[in-house]
Design a protein around this motif. Structure first.
Motif, PDB file in Angstrom:
ATOM      1  N   HIS A 110      -2.943   4.854  -2.219  1.00  0.00           N
ATOM      2  CA  HIS A 110      -3.390   3.758  -3.076  1.00  0.00           C
ATOM      3  C   HIS A 110      -3.131   2.475  -2.298  1.00  0.00           C
ATOM      4  CE1 HIS A 110      -2.366   6.984  -6.092  1.00  0.00           C
ATOM      5  NE2 HIS A 110      -3.652   6.754  -6.316  1.00  0.00           N
ATOM      6  N   ASN A 111      -4.189   1.905  -1.778  1.00  0.00           N
ATOM      7  CA  ASN A 111      -4.054   0.796  -0.848  1.00  0.00           C
ATOM      8  C   ASN A 111      -3.791  -0.528  -1.564  1.00  0.00           C
ATOM      9  OD1 ASN A 111      -3.975   0.451   2.004  1.00  0.00           O
ATOM     10  ND2 ASN A 111      -5.833   1.678   2.178  1.00  0.00           N
ATOM     11  N   ALA A 112      -3.444  -1.529  -0.770  1.00  0.00           N
ATOM     12  CA  ALA A 112      -3.076  -2.839  -1.301  1.00  0.00           C
ATOM     13  C   ALA A 112      -4.174  -3.406  -2.189  1.00  0.00           C
ATOM     14  CB  ALA A 112      -2.801  -3.805  -0.146  1.00  0.00           C
ATOM     15  N   GLU A 142       5.816   3.100   1.536  1.00  0.00           N
ATOM     16  CA  GLU A 142       5.169   1.901   1.026  1.00  0.00           C
ATOM     17  C   GLU A 142       5.294   0.794   2.073  1.00  0.00           C
ATOM     18  OE1 GLU A 142       5.340   0.173  -3.319  1.00  0.00           O
ATOM     19  OE2 GLU A 142       7.024  -0.613  -2.163  1.00  0.00           O
ATOM     20  N   PRO A 188      -2.204  -3.054   4.804  1.00  0.00           N
ATOM     21  CA  PRO A 188      -3.219  -2.079   4.391  1.00  0.00           C
ATOM     22  C   PRO A 188      -3.184  -0.865   5.319  1.00  0.00           C
ATOM     23  CG  PRO A 188      -4.156  -4.286   4.525  1.00  0.00           C
ATOM     24  CD  PRO A 188      -2.800  -4.367   5.156  1.00  0.00           C
ATOM     25  N   SER A 192       0.857  -1.187   0.000  1.00  0.00           N
ATOM     26  CA  SER A 192       0.000   0.000   0.000  1.00  0.00           C
ATOM     27  C   SER A 192       0.892   1.235   0.000  1.00  0.00           C
ATOM     28  CB  SER A 192      -0.947   0.003   1.200  1.00  0.00           C
ATOM     29  OG  SER A 192      -0.250  -0.042   2.416  1.00  0.00           O
TER      30      SER A 192
END
Length: 432
Positions: free
Chosen positions: A361-363, A396, A400, A336
């Protein structure tokens, strides 16, 4: 301000503010020079392998047990720790925020911390949190340390001075600094106000990534990381120490500055790095390489090759690949991505992503260039070009990221962000 350079992560280094303050050949002599106290600050277990063992010996005017009193719980409701439940009513999907305005009230580095996302669990030393900080007031007789994790500070506007137990670091936009878990410090304004980003890393400490086939050189070089020279304060005065421990905040009154280390040696220390010294690696013929080539620091997890947190940047660089879609391609992955822009324009979002803003921008949620970026990159003549005047970054993580109430209610939340892809039309026509 004196600074010393690391000769490599994990290597031993030493500094003293008074001649002869550092004992020679013995860490804890029966009587230390100048009547100092010997104290060890450990960032890893005593029995960690030598290559991973992190500790420093501090020779100070008073031991740390004198720098604590009767703690009382205090409330800093906008600084949150994982686990944080998902905000009810916030739809799943990509998120983007414009730069929040600088608050008008008096805020220090600690009281001005605003959590945007959390991931993992601070109580089991796994995961991270992404914060914004807003500073309009220096910390005076006010000190802090974080027992939950180390702090990676990314200034975006305004410069700060970090007075730590081991010395002083000054950072400006374009620099980063890392404050280890358990390190006491005070933050002072150099400019009228300051704001930026913080990654609170609950897991293993940040380190340099392995270079693999890249070889011995490139990306961030150990020689460019700076640690402070010893500098001490011998001040008897009313002061306050705040500690973050287990996701909660505790404060006590003390009678002196805790920044009283006269000499120290070891490998557990705060450090700073000028991001302009990062040596990017890129494609020289065709194809867009994985963004992992822009990793500055990585905090490993128990899964090889999958980080607890990576810190990557997207700096100025030449782009020369032939026959290649040059911006980041459309993708979805297990990591994520929390992204921020320090200055300039980010090539995958040339219009809506602003300096001081951020995106999430999530997993396993798809994302990529907006329509304008796709159209331009698909049609432009691929001559060598320099991506100039830009510096973006990414926290990163394998976990999540949960959005906080504060972030969900920010007035700069772009509720129409998902529409940036709405103009992407079907181009398939059945012909090669």
């Amino acid at each position: 301000m004196a600074l010393s350079y690391l000769s490599g992560f994990g290597n031993e280094f030493q500094t003293e503010a008074l001649p002869g303050a550092l004992p020679v050949g013995q860490n804890s002599p029966q009587r230390c020079p100048y009547g100092l106290y010997a104290e060890q600050l450990s960032g890893t277990a005593f029995t960690a392998p030598r290559a991973d063992n992190a500790r420093s010996w501090l020779y100070r005017i008073r031991p740390s047990v004198k720098h604590q009193g009767r703690f009382s719980r205090i409330d800093l409701p906008l600084w949150r720790s994982a686990p944080t439940p998902m905000v009810e009513g916030l739809a799943l999907g990509p998120l983007r925020w414009g730069p929040p305005p600088m608050p008008s009230e008096a805020l220090t580095f600690v009281t001005g911390m605003r959590t945007i996302t959390t991931a993992g669990d601070a109580r089991v030393q796994s995961g991270m949190a992404a914060h914004l900080y807003f500073v309009t007031q220096s910390m005076a007789q006010d000190y802090f340390y974080n027992a939950d994790g180390e702090l990676l500070v990314v200034p975006q506007q305004g410069s700060l001075r970090f007075a730590t137990e081991l010395g002083v670091l000054e950072v400006a936009p374009g620099d980063i600094c890392v404050l280890p878990r358990g390190m006491k410090f005070r933050v002072e304004l150099i400019d009228k106000s300051a704001r930026g980003y913080v990654c609170e890393n609950y897991g293993a400490a940040f380190n340099l990534p392995d270079l693999g086939p890249i070889g011995a050189n490139g990306l961030a070089n150990a020689r460019d990381f700076q640690t402070p020279a010893a500098a001490f304060e011998d001040r008897a005065e009313e002061a306050r120490l705040t500690v973050k421990w287990g996701g909660a905040f505790h404060a006590c009154d003390i009678g002196q500055s805790p920044l009283d280390v006269v000499a120290w040696h070891g490998n557990y220390a705060p450090y700073k790095y000028d991001l302009k010294r990062f040596s990017p690696v890129n494609a020289v013929l065709f194809d867009h390489p994985d963004p992992s080539i822009f990793t500055v620091l990585t905090a490993p997890s128990d899964t090889p090759g999958t980080a607890n947190v990576d810190f990557a940047i997207f700096p100025e660089r030449w782009m020369v690949a032939e026959g290649t879609f040059r911006p980041p391609w459309y993708h979805m992955n297990v990591m994520s991505e929390f992204m921020g822009l320090i200055y300039g324009i980010y090539d995958a979002k040339p219009d809506g992503f602003q300096p001081g803003g951020m995106s999430l921008h999530n997993a396993m949620l798809p994302h990529g260039p907006d329509q304008a970026a796709f159209d331009q990159a698909s049609r432009e003549a691929l001559q060598p070009m320099k991506q100039s005047g830009t510096l973006a970054f990414m926290f990163e993580t394998r976990f999540p990221q949960q959005v906080t109430d504060f972030a969900a209610k920010l007035e700069t939340l772009d509720k129409d962000y998902v529409d940036c892809w709405s103009g992407l039309e079907k181009l398939f026509d059945g012909t090669p």
